[in-house]
Design a protein around this motif. Structure first.
Motif, short mmCIF file in Angstrom:
data_model
loop_
_atom_site.label_atom_id
_atom_site.label_comp_id
_atom_site.label_asym_id
_atom_site.label_seq_id
_atom_site.Cartn_x
_atom_site.Cartn_y
_atom_site.Cartn_z
N VAL A 45 0.87 -1.18 0.00
CA VAL A 45 0.00 0.00 0.00
C VAL A 45 0.91 1.23 0.00
CG1 VAL A 45 -0.28 -0.04 2.54
CG2 VAL A 45 -1.88 1.27 1.13
N HIS A 46 0.67 2.12 -0.96
CA HIS A 46 1.38 3.40 -1.00
C HIS A 46 0.52 4.38 -0.21
CE1 HIS A 46 3.64 6.82 -2.57
NE2 HIS A 46 2.49 7.38 -2.87
N LEU A 47 1.13 4.92 0.85
CA LEU A 47 0.33 5.62 1.86
C LEU A 47 0.53 7.13 1.91
CD1 LEU A 47 -1.63 4.90 4.25
CD2 LEU A 47 0.40 4.87 5.72
N HIS A 48 -0.58 7.85 1.75
CA HIS A 48 -0.68 9.27 2.08
C HIS A 48 -1.78 9.36 3.13
CE1 HIS A 48 1.20 11.36 -1.54
NE2 HIS A 48 1.15 10.11 -1.96
N VAL A 49 -1.76 10.41 3.94
CA VAL A 49 -2.86 10.61 4.90
C VAL A 49 -3.38 12.04 4.80
CG1 VAL A 49 -2.13 8.79 6.50
CG2 VAL A 49 -1.26 11.13 6.80
N VAL A 80 5.42 4.58 2.61
CA VAL A 80 4.93 5.94 2.89
C VAL A 80 5.41 6.89 1.79
CG1 VAL A 80 4.90 5.57 5.39
CG2 VAL A 80 6.90 6.64 4.33
N THR A 81 4.66 7.95 1.58
CA THR A 81 5.09 8.96 0.62
C THR A 81 6.09 9.90 1.29
OG1 THR A 81 4.42 10.81 -0.78
CG2 THR A 81 3.16 10.51 1.23
N THR A 82 7.10 10.31 0.52
CA THR A 82 7.89 11.47 0.95
C THR A 82 7.79 12.55 -0.12
OG1 THR A 82 10.00 10.80 -0.03
CG2 THR A 82 9.55 10.02 2.21
N ILE A 221 2.93 -3.52 -11.12
CA ILE A 221 1.75 -2.68 -11.37
C ILE A 221 1.45 -1.79 -10.16
CG2 ILE A 221 -0.78 -2.79 -11.65
CD1 ILE A 221 -0.37 -5.53 -13.04
N ARG A 222 1.02 -0.54 -10.43
CA ARG A 222 0.40 0.26 -9.37
C ARG A 222 -0.92 0.78 -9.88
NH1 ARG A 222 2.59 5.59 -6.04
NH2 ARG A 222 1.06 6.88 -7.14
N VAL A 223 -1.95 0.64 -9.06
CA VAL A 223 -3.26 1.23 -9.34
C VAL A 223 -3.74 1.91 -8.06
CG1 VAL A 223 -3.94 -0.43 -11.14
CG2 VAL A 223 -4.43 -0.95 -8.73
N MET A 225 -6.74 5.07 -6.28
CA MET A 225 -7.41 6.37 -6.49
C MET A 225 -6.46 7.56 -6.45
SD MET A 225 -11.15 6.16 -4.82
CE MET A 225 -12.11 4.66 -4.86
N GLU A 226 -5.24 7.38 -5.93
CA GLU A 226 -4.27 8.48 -6.04
C GLU A 226 -4.00 8.77 -7.52
OE1 GLU A 226 -0.62 8.17 -3.84
OE2 GLU A 226 0.40 9.64 -5.09
N ASP A 227 -3.94 7.71 -8.31
CA ASP A 227 -3.53 7.84 -9.71
C ASP A 227 -4.72 8.08 -10.63
OD1 ASP A 227 -1.11 7.21 -8.64
OD2 ASP A 227 -1.08 5.14 -9.34
#
Ligand code: ZN
Length: 272
Positions: A45-49, A80-82, A221-223, A225-227
């Motif tokens: 999971v690629h995470l933003h909050v 996590v996103t930086t 693959i990345r999918v 709703m961020e994208d």
């Protein structure tokens, strides 16, 4: 059978509930959506909050809460996103790395972002890479533009990033490089031998094309709703899981096996 890794970017920084009312924004919603994506086949999971106003935040307290909730539900690898969001300072963006996630994104150059821009000078990139190395956080070397792949070479040459390398090719950010097969080919040919790479296309069409590009060329693959907030033209995605399900279907029909979080930990030699 060859295994393919699926990352789900469940929330992002720029997408809002106006774009898609199904976007998860609270730590609880984010954890639920990540768990559903996991059940559908995602292993990272690629995470933003978001804060209480649903604005992007790099506040470690909110990240910690979301990470704890996700870990209670499943063993997803957390990245996590930086990159944070436009307008944030580098120090602000770097904060969630102090929570020792297994992975973090590392932008490999400055990029225009619509009318805005995100600054990543070499000194900023070195600082981010050094922090991640010290904490044994595996960076995803994100390239939004062709030159960014050369930026990553500098970090590698200076020993600030160690193998196995994991790249993220971010295609179609307004201001960055477009999704085109030649662009993907350019990137793939310029990463160090043995690197792993994930393709992410921004917007409905590029996101879908990126799945096919990754499958065809041996990437991940990345999918999410961020994208992309759509399932098909004009039809909003019901959930992140729905986008993962389609990626799983395409990968399986192409003869690939879907990697589990344990496979990712082994492949990318994560701290675990
Ligand atoms: Zn992101």
């Amino acid at each position: 059978m060859e295994k393919i890794v699926i990352t789900c970017a469940v929330t992002g920084a720029e997408t809002t509930r106006k774009h898609n009312p199904n976007l998860p924004v609270t730590p609880e919603q984010i954890a639920d959506s990540a768990h559903e994506a996991y059940l559908a086949g995602a292993s990272i999971v690629h995470l933003h909050v978001r804060d209480e106003q649903e604005k992007p935040t790099q506040d470690v307290k909110v990240f910690k809460k979301a990470m704890e909730l996700i870990r209670k539900k499943c063993d997803l690898v957390i990245e996590v996103t930086t990159g944070g969001a436009v307008g944030m300072t580098p120090q602000e963006r770097l904060q969630p790395v102090t929570l020792d996630p297994e992975m973090a994104s590392l932008d490999c150059g400055t990029v225009n972002f619509g009318d805005e821009h995100i600054v990543n000078t070499l000194p900023i990139m070195r600082e981010f890479a050094s922090q991640m190395k010290a904490r044994r956080v595996r960076p995803t070397l994100e390239c939004f533009d062709l030159s960014h792949v050369y930026g990553s070479h500098v970090l590698i040459k200076e020993g600030l990033v160690e193998p196995p390398y994991h790249y993220g090719f971010v295609l179609n950010v307004p201001g960055g490089v477009k999704y085109e097969p030649e662009v993907l080919d350019f990137f793939v040919r310029r990463v160090p031998a043995g690197s792993f790479w994930t393709v992410m296309g921004i917007g409905g069409k590029a996101s879908l094309m990126s799945i096919y590009g990754a499958v065809a060329m041996g990437g991940f693959i990345r999918v999410g709703m961020e994208d992309n907030v759509y399932f098909s033209k004009g039809v909003l995605a019901k959930s992140n899981a729905q986008l993962v399900e389609r990626a799983v279907r395409i990968a399986k029909e192409s003869g690939l096996e879907i990697a589990k979080p344990g496979d990712v930990r082994k492949l990318l030699q994560l701290r675990g």
